[in-house]
Design a protein around this motif. Sequence first.
Motif, short mmCIF file in Angstrom:
data_model
loop_
_atom_site.label_atom_id
_atom_site.label_comp_id
_atom_site.label_asym_id
_atom_site.label_seq_id
_atom_site.Cartn_x
_atom_site.Cartn_y
_atom_site.Cartn_z
N PHE A 89 37.71 10.70 7.31
CA PHE A 89 37.36 9.88 8.47
C PHE A 89 37.58 10.71 9.72
O PHE A 89 38.65 11.30 9.91
CB PHE A 89 38.22 8.62 8.53
CG PHE A 89 38.00 7.66 7.40
CD1 PHE A 89 37.17 6.56 7.57
CD2 PHE A 89 38.60 7.86 6.17
CE1 PHE A 89 36.96 5.67 6.53
CE2 PHE A 89 38.39 6.98 5.12
CZ PHE A 89 37.57 5.88 5.30
N SER A 90 36.56 10.76 10.57
CA SER A 90 36.68 11.43 11.86
C SER A 90 36.97 10.38 12.92
O SER A 90 36.26 9.37 13.02
CB SER A 90 35.38 12.17 12.18
OG SER A 90 35.42 12.73 13.47
N VAL A 91 38.03 10.61 13.71
CA VAL A 91 38.50 9.59 14.66
C VAL A 91 38.45 10.16 16.08
O VAL A 91 38.93 11.26 16.34
CB VAL A 91 39.94 9.15 14.33
CG1 VAL A 91 40.41 8.07 15.31
CG2 VAL A 91 40.02 8.63 12.90
N ALA A 92 37.83 9.40 16.99
CA ALA A 92 37.79 9.77 18.40
C ALA A 92 38.23 8.56 19.22
O ALA A 92 37.78 7.43 18.97
CB ALA A 92 36.39 10.21 18.81
N VAL A 93 39.08 8.79 20.20
CA VAL A 93 39.66 7.71 21.01
C VAL A 93 39.18 7.84 22.45
O VAL A 93 39.25 8.92 23.05
CB VAL A 93 41.20 7.74 20.96
CG1 VAL A 93 41.78 6.59 21.78
CG2 VAL A 93 41.68 7.66 19.52
N TYR A 94 38.68 6.73 22.99
CA TYR A 94 38.25 6.67 24.39
C TYR A 94 38.90 5.44 25.02
O TYR A 94 38.39 4.32 24.88
CB TYR A 94 36.72 6.57 24.48
CG TYR A 94 35.98 7.63 23.69
CD1 TYR A 94 35.73 8.88 24.22
CD2 TYR A 94 35.55 7.37 22.38
CE1 TYR A 94 35.05 9.86 23.49
CE2 TYR A 94 34.87 8.33 21.65
CZ TYR A 94 34.62 9.58 22.22
OH TYR A 94 33.96 10.55 21.48
N ALA A 131 42.64 4.66 9.17
CA ALA A 131 42.41 6.02 9.67
C ALA A 131 42.68 6.08 11.17
O ALA A 131 43.29 7.04 11.67
CB ALA A 131 40.99 6.46 9.35
N ALA A 132 42.23 5.05 11.89
CA ALA A 132 42.46 5.02 13.34
C ALA A 132 43.95 4.98 13.65
O ALA A 132 44.45 5.69 14.54
CB ALA A 132 41.74 3.81 13.95
N SER A 185 42.21 12.00 5.94
CA SER A 185 41.72 11.87 4.56
C SER A 185 42.48 10.74 3.88
O SER A 185 43.71 10.72 3.89
CB SER A 185 41.92 13.17 3.79
OG SER A 185 41.04 14.16 4.26
N LEU A 186 41.75 9.80 3.28
CA LEU A 186 42.34 8.68 2.57
C LEU A 186 41.86 8.67 1.13
O LEU A 186 40.70 8.99 0.85
CB LEU A 186 41.97 7.35 3.24
CG LEU A 186 42.41 7.14 4.69
CD1 LEU A 186 41.90 5.79 5.19
CD2 LEU A 186 43.93 7.21 4.80
#
Length: 609
Positions: A503-508, A441-442, A493-494
């Motif tokens: 899956f909710s994805v957040a990038v930092y 997902a990422a 969505s998988l």
Amino acid sequence: MIQTLLIANRGEIACRIIRTCRDLGIRTVAVFSDPDADAPHAKLADAAVRLPGASPTETYLRGDLLIAAARQAGADAVHPGYGFLSENADFARSVGAAGLLWVGPAPDAIEAMGSKVAAKKRMAAAGVPVLPELDPETVTEFPVLIKASAGGGGRGMRVVRSRSELASEIASARREAESAFGDSTVFCEPLLEQARHVEVQILADMHGTVWTLGERECSIQRRHQKIIEETPSPAVDDEIRARLFEAAVAAAESIGYVGAGTVEFMLKGRDFHFLEVNTRLQVEHPVTELVYGVDLVEWQLRIAEAEALPAQPVPRGHAIEARLYAEDPAHDWRPSSGTVHRFEVPYDVRVDSGVEDGSLVSVHYDPMLAKVISWAPTRSAAARKLAGALADARIHGLVTNRSLLVDVLRHPSFLSGETHTGVLSEWSLGTPIDPRPFALAAALAQSAERRVGALPLGWRNLRSQQPTARYLFGDEVVEVEYDPAQASRDVVSLDLDGVRTRFSVAVYGDVVEVDSSLGSVTLREVPRFPAPESVLAPGALVAPMPGNVVRVAVAAGQTVAVGDELLVLEAMKMEHRVLAPAAGVVAELLVSQGQQVNAGDVLVVVEES
């Protein structure tokens, strides 16, 4: 009448007090250390005064600075919160001597209970059951529990099971107690194993009325510090409850107690023994508030203004609190510091928080982020509601104990009320999580984010193979292939064995936070070409968190066995031992006692023999 209140504390409890004062029309003054300059409590108050420095001893433990801040801001009263100087009788007297109203019990009552050694003798004289006191220097029967005389919260507490451990554990407990409370006095008592920790909330006015607002069960603990509390206790029936209340009232009346306080006991079977009286508001007070429909902070203020208590309220339903800590249960509860990128707890629960999006969690203070509290008509409903809210929370930026809390709240033994203070070492908690769908997902979300024009990153005119992405999940490298054509930003969505999962994805930066109904995972992108300096020498042990080296137990050239203590770090008011991972020789010792270290600094190198 109180017009302006200085809150001699920080974080969650300072925010909690400010909210009640706003409802009452009382102006508030916060104090803040340098690391707390942008903390929520400093921004939420009507005014704030800087305490120069960072450590507690430079700031929140400086009574003179706190009183000066109150005068500077025009406060006429001081609320100590919990921890720091909340149970310091000298500070309470100094507040009164400065012409300020102290929101808490009288200094003499604090002093009477401030020494746990003296308090136990007083309680025994009042007819309250107590455990025998043991001299730490001459104790012969084990196991025993070493405790700090001047404080609680798990600090300065150690379990000792043999004489060979006694001296080093006493020394460690004394250092921790001195750091947390400014008093290194410790004592011993027999360790009551497989017992429950229960406590009675009392509230007493100046006119002779004492409320007993139920008992709280606080048996789910780590390092002798509570992490889940509830009221009422599933183990206390009406007969036990009546005896607990009688003992709590006897304890209060023996010292002429006025204000909010808690009388703590250890319960085994139907017998209980006195532990201590906390002469302050407890961290876990919200469960009592929800069940009894009272605001304990409001009543602290009203009692300080000499108001009489009315008829005692009647309890209703069940409440459970979970303490959300920035710490890693999988690595000996190692505390975590850094930036909270996102903090969001959903659903109909109470959240008493000291952080918000963007908050910095410092190494200098307790790592508690928030308390999440549920109420429901029944215990099982309250547990389910709280577990659901924690599971679906979005907490990005720091490692937390969130998953462990959810596991406890859903554990069959917890739901049946079969708990004691040692259950975390007995229960099988945590289902191993498969990081691969999270990594996929990422990769898909990041591919969509990096898409240039109509062509996704990794696109080839004649694609011979799918692009891959590599992430670190803890110490494990996870590599996944992905199809850029399926890329989707933020939410992916998988299809997992025929079940569509979001899956909710957040990038930092290089950190990727992935949340789903399967759990929450933190991943770190693996660079294709790591910098040479990032490659550690074999046997190098690094600092797991920023901290202060309080003890060095070895020297260069010394032979060590697996598990030997090499050094001790202090961070977030707790000590953390660094142990030899294998037998060998100390090839390099790169730190000394008193040295500050950063996370990732090499401390010592052990060459295996």
